[in-house]
Design an enzyme around this catalytic site. Structure first.
Site, PDB file in Angstrom:
ATOM      1  N   HIS A 144       0.813  -1.229   0.000  1.00  0.00           N
ATOM      2  CA  HIS A 144       0.000   0.000   0.000  1.00  0.00           C
ATOM      3  C   HIS A 144       0.839   1.268   0.000  1.00  0.00           C
ATOM      4  CE1 HIS A 144       1.137  -0.056   4.225  1.00  0.00           C
ATOM      5  NE2 HIS A 144       0.783   1.213   4.292  1.00  0.00           N
TER       6      HIS A 144
HETATM    7  C1  UD1 Z   1      -1.391   6.148   5.769  1.00  0.00           C
HETATM    8  C2  UD1 Z   1      -0.015   6.555   6.263  1.00  0.00           C
HETATM    9  C3  UD1 Z   1       0.947   5.370   6.087  1.00  0.00           C
HETATM   10  C4  UD1 Z   1       0.396   4.143   6.768  1.00  0.00           C
HETATM   11  C5  UD1 Z   1      -1.005   3.845   6.290  1.00  0.00           C
HETATM   12  C6  UD1 Z   1      -1.573   2.724   7.116  1.00  0.00           C
HETATM   13  C7  UD1 Z   1       0.592   8.920   5.996  1.00  0.00           C
HETATM   14  C8  UD1 Z   1       1.383   9.887   5.192  1.00  0.00           C
HETATM   15  N1  UD1 Z   1       0.520   7.682   5.491  1.00  0.00           N
HETATM   16  O1  UD1 Z   1      -1.274   5.855   4.384  1.00  0.00           O
HETATM   17  O2  UD1 Z   1       2.186   5.704   6.687  1.00  0.00           O
HETATM   18  O3  UD1 Z   1       1.237   3.052   6.443  1.00  0.00           O
HETATM   19  O4  UD1 Z   1      -1.829   5.004   6.490  1.00  0.00           O
HETATM   20  O5  UD1 Z   1      -2.522   1.987   6.424  1.00  0.00           O
HETATM   21  O6  UD1 Z   1       0.084   9.261   7.038  1.00  0.00           O
HETATM   22  N2  UD1 Z   1      -8.711   5.724   1.930  1.00  0.00           N
HETATM   23  C9  UD1 Z   1      -9.942   5.102   2.027  1.00  0.00           C
HETATM   24  N3  UD1 Z   1     -10.443   4.888   3.274  1.00  0.00           N
HETATM   25  C10 UD1 Z   1      -9.822   5.288   4.389  1.00  0.00           C
HETATM   26  C11 UD1 Z   1      -8.588   5.936   4.289  1.00  0.00           C
HETATM   27  C12 UD1 Z   1      -8.033   6.145   3.039  1.00  0.00           C
HETATM   28  O7  UD1 Z   1     -10.538   4.720   1.043  1.00  0.00           O
HETATM   29  O8  UD1 Z   1     -10.347   5.049   5.484  1.00  0.00           O
HETATM   30  C13 UD1 Z   1      -8.107   5.915   0.584  1.00  0.00           C
HETATM   31  C14 UD1 Z   1      -8.374   7.301   0.020  1.00  0.00           C
HETATM   32  O9  UD1 Z   1      -8.500   7.156  -1.362  1.00  0.00           O
HETATM   33  C15 UD1 Z   1      -7.067   8.033   0.317  1.00  0.00           C
HETATM   34  C16 UD1 Z   1      -6.026   6.919   0.235  1.00  0.00           C
HETATM   35  O10 UD1 Z   1      -6.699   5.762   0.699  1.00  0.00           O
HETATM   36  O11 UD1 Z   1      -6.817   9.068  -0.580  1.00  0.00           O
HETATM   37  C17 UD1 Z   1      -4.801   7.181   1.076  1.00  0.00           C
HETATM   38  O12 UD1 Z   1      -5.148   7.436   2.439  1.00  0.00           O
HETATM   39  P1  UD1 Z   1      -4.131   8.240   3.420  1.00  0.00           P
HETATM   40  O13 UD1 Z   1      -4.623   8.223   4.799  1.00  0.00           O
HETATM   41  O14 UD1 Z   1      -3.789   9.562   2.816  1.00  0.00           O
HETATM   42  O15 UD1 Z   1      -2.801   7.410   3.333  1.00  0.00           O
HETATM   43  P2  UD1 Z   1      -2.559   5.862   3.452  1.00  0.00           P
HETATM   44  O16 UD1 Z   1      -2.066   5.363   2.127  1.00  0.00           O
HETATM   45  O17 UD1 Z   1      -3.713   5.179   4.084  1.00  0.00           O
HETATM   46  N1  UDP Z   2      -3.585  -5.491   9.075  1.00  0.00           N
HETATM   47  C1  UDP Z   2      -4.892  -5.941   9.285  1.00  0.00           C
HETATM   48  N2  UDP Z   2      -5.629  -6.317   8.189  1.00  0.00           N
HETATM   49  C2  UDP Z   2      -5.134  -6.279   6.936  1.00  0.00           C
HETATM   50  C3  UDP Z   2      -3.815  -5.816   6.726  1.00  0.00           C
HETATM   51  C4  UDP Z   2      -3.065  -5.414   7.820  1.00  0.00           C
HETATM   52  O1  UDP Z   2      -5.360  -6.012  10.423  1.00  0.00           O
HETATM   53  O2  UDP Z   2      -5.866  -6.638   5.999  1.00  0.00           O
HETATM   54  C5  UDP Z   2      -2.798  -5.038  10.245  1.00  0.00           C
HETATM   55  C6  UDP Z   2      -1.476  -5.745  10.452  1.00  0.00           C
HETATM   56  O3  UDP Z   2      -1.644  -6.890  11.258  1.00  0.00           O
HETATM   57  C7  UDP Z   2      -0.636  -4.677  11.138  1.00  0.00           C
HETATM   58  C8  UDP Z   2      -1.193  -3.369  10.593  1.00  0.00           C
HETATM   59  O4  UDP Z   2      -2.449  -3.688  10.005  1.00  0.00           O
HETATM   60  O5  UDP Z   2      -0.844  -4.688  12.537  1.00  0.00           O
HETATM   61  C9  UDP Z   2      -0.273  -2.764   9.565  1.00  0.00           C
HETATM   62  O6  UDP Z   2      -0.905  -1.651   8.988  1.00  0.00           O
HETATM   63  P1  UDP Z   2      -0.469  -1.033   7.605  1.00  0.00           P
HETATM   64  O7  UDP Z   2       0.261  -2.041   6.803  1.00  0.00           O
HETATM   65  O8  UDP Z   2      -1.689  -0.426   7.020  1.00  0.00           O
HETATM   66  O9  UDP Z   2       0.453   0.185   8.039  1.00  0.00           O
HETATM   67  P2  UDP Z   2       2.034   0.338   8.331  1.00  0.00           P
HETATM   68  O10 UDP Z   2       2.396  -0.579   9.428  1.00  0.00           O
HETATM   69  O11 UDP Z   2       2.749   0.069   7.044  1.00  0.00           O
HETATM   70  O12 UDP Z   2       2.158   1.779   8.689  1.00  0.00           O
END
Ligand code: UD1
Ligand code: UDP
Length: 372
Positions: free
Chosen positions: A213
């Site tokens: 992601h």
């Molecule tokens: C964010 C964090 C990343 C973390 C990830 C965990 C930042 C800069 N990035 O990335 O470090 O690893 O969360 O999963 O803070 N969206 C949805 N539903 C939601 C949230 C997001 O559909 O509930 C979609 C939207 O299209 C949005 C995109 O995901 O534009 C990205 O969401 P965003 O919170 O900006 O960043 P993440 O990629 O989730």
């Molecule tokens: N995770 C989850 N369901 C999923 C994928 C990930 O519960 O389908 C959990 C995973 O066990 C871990 C956390 O989400 O605890 C990691 O989150 P993510 O990869 O979104 O963020 P990052 O750690 O890269 O910031």
């Protein structure tokens, strides 16, 4: 009015995304056990049920006291609106200390808002560095560490990185990572409660678990395609099924780039924590660009290949639980061969599962090193 409303606030916990909810769950429970007067501030960075409320329900967490409902936006818009909202709440609730966890925009916003007020800030998971300034998370980590009064480093190596940046030793505490607390509290429960292996017909089938992601991978069409093709090669060589619970960011990029998914890869909605933990425990190999998943694979003794060029979790490389492949398909296959053939009996470098207790002893128990 609840008791929590009437008493002075001991601690404000800020969270906004899936990994923060999971990694802060043990600490929130510990606040409840200690009868601390705490408030939970949810920025609303994640809002889809599968990234947010599913974890509050499954992990039995209290409803946030505040939800700013910021949602998705550009980094500046999103972070700026969070800062405004968090500042208002902190001025009203005047907690003794604010705790943030990790490296998201929610963390940076919490750090900026509290560091401009006479409120102490604790950063959980301090001192992680990828040394890649292109990553928004790296900027968030560095700025948050430099704003914090308490730096809760998961390992001695991360503590040393903080000292190397001139941060004062009496603010740095090596506590382990709360991810260990979370895994220990839930992995047995996952074995008993989750039927995910039956649901996806994986109980008898060896499989690879995939998550990808990160913006630098999925927002780049070529990298995303390379990564998928590497995963396909691994599946073919080892005769593995592949399950990829796909984050919404990656899902929307797939649609936008019109990328064809190799047949062997099954895309599913993001899973709840118990299902995901059981898959991590049962997989032959994990291929990921997630930070938390690299740690969990290490703790659960499942070999991991990281689909990135760097990692801020080098401890996983040092103990032999993880290899960095980037997104080149040949490199992904080479690393997968090495990890599958390796012995899976490395040490867990992320602590003994008492990080949450230690963090609260220090930040809410008034045991600052300088005051000892
Ligand atoms: C964010 C964090 C990343 C973390 C990830 C965990 C930042 C800069 N990035 O990335 O470090 O690893 O969360 O999963 O803070 N969206 C949805 N539903 C939601 C949230 C997001 O559909 O509930 C979609 C939207 O299209 C949005 C995109 O995901 O534009 C990205 O969401 P965003 O919170 O900006 O960043 P993440 O990629 O989730
Ligand atoms: N995770 C989850 N369901 C999923 C994928 C990930 O519960 O389908 C959990 C995973 O066990 C871990 C956390 O989400 O605890 C990691 O989150 P993510 O990869 O979104 O963020 P990052 O750690 O890269 O910031």
């Amino acid at each position: 009015m609840t008791v929590r409303d009437k008493q002075p606030t001991d601690v404000a916990i800020i969270l906004g995304t899936r990994p923060e909810i999971i990694k802060l769950a043990p600490l929130i429970r510990e606040c409840e056990n200690r009868d601390l007067n705490f408030i939970l501030i949810h920025t609303g960075q994640h809002y889809s049920e599968s990234l947010d409320s599913v974890f509050f329900e499954q992990l039995d967490l209290p409803e946030p006291d505040y939800n700013l409902e910021i949602g998705s936006d550009s980094h500046g818009e999103q972070t700026g609106r969070m800062i405004q909202g968090i500042e208002r709440i902190l001025l009203e609730s005047t907690p003794d200390v604010v705790l943030v966890q990790g490296d998201t925009n929610s963390v940076l916003a919490g750090a900026i808002a509290s560091s401009k007020l006479p409120i102490e800030l604790g950063h959980i998971e301090a001192g992680l560095r990828s040394f890649d300034d292109e990553m928004p998370e790296e900027v968030n980590r560095v700025l948050t560490d430099h704003a914090a009064d308490y730096l809760f480093a998961p390992t001695e190596d991360s503590a040393q990185l903080l000292r190397n940046e001139g941060l004062p030793d009496d603010c740095i505490y090596v506590t382990g990572n709360t991810v260990v607390d979370a895994v220990e509290e839930h992995s047995q429960l996952a074995l008993h409660r989750s039927d995910v292996l039956t649901e996806f017909e994986l109980a008898e089938n060896p499989f690879a678990l995939v998550t990808a992601h990160r913006a630098e991978n999925v927002d780049n069409q070529h990298r995303f395609q390379q990564l998928l093709s590497g995963i396909e090669s691994v599946a073919e060589e080892f005769n593995l099924s592949v399950l990829y619970p796909i984050h919404p960011r990656a899902r929307s990029r797939l649609d936008e780039f019109d990328i064809e998914i190799p047949d062997v890869i099954e895309l599913v909605e993001p899973l709840d924590y118990l299902d995901f933990l059981l898959l991590e425990q049962s997989a032959s190999i994990i291929l990921t660009d997630s930070g938390g998943v690299q740690e969990e694979a290490c703790i659960l003794q499942t070999p991991c290949v990281t689909l990135r060029d760097n990692t801020e979790r080098p401890e996983t490389l040092d103990v032999g639980s993880n290899l960095l492949a980037g997104v080149d398909p040949n490199e992904i296959l080479t690393c997968a061969r090495e990890m599958i053939d390796s012995e899976h009996n490395w040490d867990n470098p992320f602590g003994d599962g008492t990080a949450s207790e230690q963090i609260l002893n220090i930040s809410c128990g008034k045991t600052r090193k300088s005051a000892e």
